[in-house]
Design a protein around this motif. Structure first.
Motif, PDB file in Angstrom:
ATOM      1  N   PHE A  20       0.919  -1.371  -0.055  1.00 59.04           N
ATOM      2  CA  PHE A  20       0.192   0.080   0.014  1.00 59.04           C
ATOM      3  C   PHE A  20       0.817   1.197  -0.027  1.00 59.04           C
ATOM      4  O   PHE A  20       1.699   1.500   0.777  1.00 59.04           O
ATOM      5  CB  PHE A  20      -0.892   0.165   1.259  1.00 59.04           C
ATOM      6  N   GLU A  21       0.778   2.034  -1.045  1.00 57.43           N
ATOM      7  CA  GLU A  21       1.511   3.462  -1.149  1.00 57.43           C
ATOM      8  C   GLU A  21       0.579   4.548  -0.740  1.00 57.43           C
ATOM      9  O   GLU A  21      -0.248   4.827  -1.776  1.00 57.43           O
ATOM     10  CB  GLU A  21       2.140   3.516  -2.349  1.00 57.43           C
ATOM     11  N   PRO A  22       0.496   5.193   0.348  1.00 55.96           N
ATOM     12  CA  PRO A  22      -0.430   6.201   0.689  1.00 55.96           C
ATOM     13  C   PRO A  22      -0.075   7.542  -0.116  1.00 55.96           C
ATOM     14  O   PRO A  22       0.805   7.547  -0.559  1.00 55.96           O
ATOM     15  CB  PRO A  22      -0.552   6.542   2.141  1.00 55.96           C
ATOM     16  N   CYS A  23      -1.134   8.282  -0.405  1.00 53.32           N
ATOM     17  CA  CYS A  23      -1.176   9.451  -1.086  1.00 53.32           C
ATOM     18  C   CYS A  23      -0.365  10.506  -0.232  1.00 53.32           C
ATOM     19  O   CYS A  23       0.144  11.614  -0.757  1.00 53.32           O
ATOM     20  CB  CYS A  23      -2.588   9.957  -1.662  1.00 53.32           C
ATOM     21  N   HIS A  24      -0.558  10.614   0.866  1.00 49.33           N
ATOM     22  CA  HIS A  24       0.161  11.359   1.827  1.00 49.33           C
ATOM     23  C   HIS A  24       0.731  10.624   3.124  1.00 49.33           C
ATOM     24  O   HIS A  24       0.155   9.668   3.500  1.00 49.33           O
ATOM     25  CB  HIS A  24      -0.856  12.485   2.426  1.00 49.33           C
ATOM     26  N   THR A  25       1.929  11.298   3.345  1.00 49.19           N
ATOM     27  CA  THR A  25       2.614  10.475   4.391  1.00 49.19           C
ATOM     28  C   THR A  25       3.020  11.538   5.657  1.00 49.19           C
ATOM     29  O   THR A  25       3.145  12.645   5.227  1.00 49.19           O
ATOM     30  CB  THR A  25       3.859   9.852   3.902  1.00 49.19           C
TER      31      THR A  25
END
Length: 333
Positions: free
Chosen positions: A328-333
């Motif tokens: 999973f690659e979130p749009c915001h970190t």
């Protein structure tokens, strides 16, 4: 045939696996045990098998822990080892008197102390934030001040810019704050949140809609493992009147919402008529066998979960446990 159509035909998108867990208080021991038993042979936390995890109330606590990468076994231990303490039933002395006092207190306010629950959740979740989840996450609650839904989400879409910064324990406290048991949970933004069993005790429809709309996954590639705590078998009189349904009114609302959500999820995914997309596990039990906050039958609930896993492994394994989901690659970190 267009080149993109040919490519899609020969390289179909991967199946997207969704885990949805109902609310049910201490009866969450059953789905926790079910997942822990399935996890034994994996070699990694079972939450890593899913692309999206949704959970309500006790199911929300499980969903948060699994999405953060915790083993199901550690979450099961929370229920088994600390459940009696959370619900004030750890000390056997004067147990009946304590229970009577709690029931009397429930008439005028919350039955249980939220401080005990938060302390135990902090032991498990620590100071992790929703943005540290390894899997997309949905945890619904209810905004009592605005009488509206309130859903904690990971940053799996560009416009989800807030919740990933929130403490995971705040989301867990909010979704577990049943108005009969706990006072409203107020987190950093001071929103007064309650247990979303009020409107979404079974979050399967919420998860499927999120997958199709915000995540843009085609309905044809969705596969859902839906875990209930227990399904109480009951019958209503032909003409019950108010007195005949008073004791079952909460059960009726919960049952209606759950079955409605399940029906919507089936329609959206084409389940049964087009393919097998939804796997629902929720053992039937006699009415009144278990209660939301009665910890005396934890061992029985744990055994039911392990037994269900043994029986369902042949069906569940090939559908969900064939490897880890894509990172999973979130749009915001």
């Amino acid at each position: 045939m267009r080149e993109e159509d040919y490519h899609q035909l020969n390289n179909p998108p991967p199946i997207r696996r969704i885990l949805s867990i109902d609310g049910g208080g201490i009866m969450g021991t059953q789905p926790a045990s079910f997942l822990a038993a399935l996890e034994v042979d994996l070699g990694y936390p079972i939450g890593r098998c899913f692309d999206l995890i949704a959970g309500t109330s006790t199911g929300g606590i499980l969903a948060i822990g699994l999405a953060l990468g915790l083993p199901a076994k550690s979450l099961l231990d929370l229920y088994v080892d600390r459940g009696p303490h959370i619900f004030g039933q750890a000390d056997g002395s004067f147990r009946r008197l304590r229970a009577m006092l709690r029931n009397a207190r429930q008439i005028f306010g919350p039955k249980h102390d939220a401080i005990l629950l938060r302390a135990e959740l902090e032991r498990v979740l620590g100071d992790r934030r929703i943005g540290q989840a390894l899997t997309r996450l949905l945890v619904p609650a209810w905004d009592a001040d605005h009488r509206s839904v309130y859903i904690f989400k990971t940053a799996h879409h560009p416009r989800l810019t807030t919740d990933y910064k929130r403490l995971a324990v705040d989301a867990a406290m909010a979704t577990a704050a049943s108005p009969a048991f706990y006072r409203r949970h107020r987190a950093e933004d001071m929103a007064g949140l309650l247990d979303d069993g009020i409107w979404c005790n079974n979050p399967i429809a919420l998860a499927v809609v999120e997958a199709i709309t915000l995540l843009g996954w085609p309905a044809a590639i969705l596969r859902v493992l839906s875990l209930g705590c227990v399904n109480e078998v009951y019958n209503l009189p032909e003409a019950p009147g108010l007195g005949g349904v008073a004791g079952d009114v909460v059960r009726l609302f919960m049952d209606g919402q759950s079955r409605g959500a399940l029906g919507m999820a089936k329609l959206l995914t084409g389940h049964e008529y087009e393919r097998e997309a939804i796997f629902r596990i929720c053992p039937d039990v006699p009415k009144g066998l278990f209660n939301l906050d009665d910890t005396r039958k934890i061992d029985q609930l744990r055994g039911m979960g392990a037994s269900s896993a043994r029986r369902e492994r042949v069906r569940i394994g090939p559908a969900f446990l064939y490897g880890q989901a894509e990172p999973f690659e979130p749009c915001h970190t």
